[in-house]
Design an enzyme around this catalytic site. Structure first.
Site, PDB file in Angstrom:
ATOM      1  N   HIS A  98       6.477   3.982  -1.776  1.00 27.36           N
ATOM      2  CA  HIS A  98       7.602   4.909  -1.737  1.00 27.36           C
ATOM      3  C   HIS A  98       8.701   4.343  -0.844  1.00 27.36           C
ATOM      4  CE1 HIS A  98       9.675   8.443   0.322  1.00 27.36           C
ATOM      5  NE2 HIS A  98      10.072   8.506  -0.944  1.00 27.36           N
ATOM      6  N   SER A  99       9.927   4.336  -1.342  1.00 29.51           N
ATOM      7  CA  SER A  99      11.094   3.947  -0.567  1.00 29.51           C
ATOM      8  C   SER A  99      10.899   2.551   0.053  1.00 29.51           C
ATOM      9  CB  SER A  99      11.374   5.011   0.497  1.00 29.51           C
ATOM     10  OG  SER A  99      12.665   4.884   1.026  1.00 29.51           O
ATOM     11  N   ARG A 100      10.954   2.418   1.362  1.00 29.44           N
ATOM     12  CA  ARG A 100      10.768   1.102   1.998  1.00 29.44           C
ATOM     13  C   ARG A 100       9.424   0.495   1.606  1.00 29.44           C
ATOM     14  NH1 ARG A 100       8.505  -0.789   6.978  1.00 29.44           N
ATOM     15  NH2 ARG A 100       9.680  -2.529   7.924  1.00 29.44           N
ATOM     16  N   GLY A 102       8.003   0.781  -1.264  1.00 27.29           N
ATOM     17  CA  GLY A 102       8.171   0.206  -2.594  1.00 27.29           C
ATOM     18  C   GLY A 102       8.852  -1.144  -2.543  1.00 27.29           C
TER      19      GLY A 102
END
Length: 293
Positions: A98-100, A102
């Protein structure tokens, strides 16, 4: 229920939560910036047949802080996640980021493509693109902000409820329940109440940022099946060009937009996110856009 895990790396320990049993699809889950493994509390139990190990990345949650005085660089996280996979005995495994997390996952998939079977991304794919001529200014900014952070006092909250309310008002707004999950794992008791356990150096910008050519090289090197879930009120709203950028890789990346914001996997949309991920990890061929028309 999750189980706690601790991994001992050179000079540091990483904490993690574990769902499922050995023999299930091995998945290493990576959270976003200033979050922790509690970001997967709602999602992981909805993925039967998997063995999920969700890390508190270095400097986050209940994990240790990196030695030294420099900023946190995502390529160090890449090295650390493969060390954890080695300790788990996972030669090949999937990544859920998720986010960073990812972004770290995408770089990891391009670094050792033979080890990553599937890459599932939530609200993330690549870091902010920088031009080479911006490098001197970026390094100067990083040095100056690192110096300022050394003298910055930690915020102290009288109780966890106040800390959770502050977390809910972050850059990406959260429901109070979602904020509470992250807060309970991301704080420590101090004189006067509670403070964030996050290493303040994470607030400093990276000393070096990747150029578009570098990012494309990692993405092209990756051979894992890749899929991404976006929240309609998340990154697409913040970065209006994001959908257009995704069209550059029609043969490499399946993606879908679902209702919700940046943390849709931790909010009420978690069952929809889980439905998409179950199909992806089961290798089903149903088109994503067909899934939620």
């Amino acid at each position: 229920m999750s189980h706690e895990r601790i991994f001992t790396l050179p000079g540091m320990t990483l904490a993690a939560q574990e769902w499922g049993e050995p023999g299930g699809e091995p998945i290493l889950a990576l959270h976003g910036w200033l979050d922790n493994s509690a970001t997967f509390n709602a999602l992981a139990p909805l993925l039967p047949g998997t063995h999920i190990v969700a890390l508190d990345l270095a400097g986050h949650g209940r994990s240790g802080h990196r030695a030294g005085v420099g900023p946190y660089n995502i390529w160090e996280d890449v090295s650390e996640l493969f060390e954890v996979a080695d300790q788990l005995g996972w030669d090949r495994f999937s990544l859920l980021g998720h986010s960073r997390g990812g972004i770290i996952g995408m770089i990891a998939a391009g670094t050792f493509p033979e080890r990553i079977t599937r890459l599932a991304l939530i609200e993330a794919l690549w870091p902010e693109v920088h031009q080479p001529q911006a490098a001197p200014r970026q390094l100067a900014r990083s040095i100056l902000e690192m110096s300022a952070l050394r003298n910055k006092p930690l915020s102290v909250y009288r109780d966890l409820t106040r800390a959770a309310k502050a977390r809910a008002r972050g850059m990406f707004p959260l429901s109070i329940d979602a904020a509470r999950a992250l807060t309970e794992r991301g704080t420590k008791a101090v004189d006067g109440g509670y403070s964030w356990s996050t290493d303040q150096r994470l607030l400093a910008p990276s000393a070096v940022k990747l150029t578009e050519d570098y990012i494309e090289a990692f993405l092209t090197s990756a051979t894992a099946d890749m899929a991404m879930i976006l929240g309609r009120d998340g990154i697409p709203r913040l970065f209006s060009h994001y959908r257009e950028a995704l069209q550059r890789f029609p043969d490499r990346l399946n993606w879908i937009e679902l209702p919700g914001g940046h943390h849709l996997h931790l909010e009420s949309q978690a069952p929809q996110v889980a439905e998409c991920l179950r199909r992806f990890f089961n290798g089903q061929a149903l088109g994503w856009n067909e899934l939620h028309q």
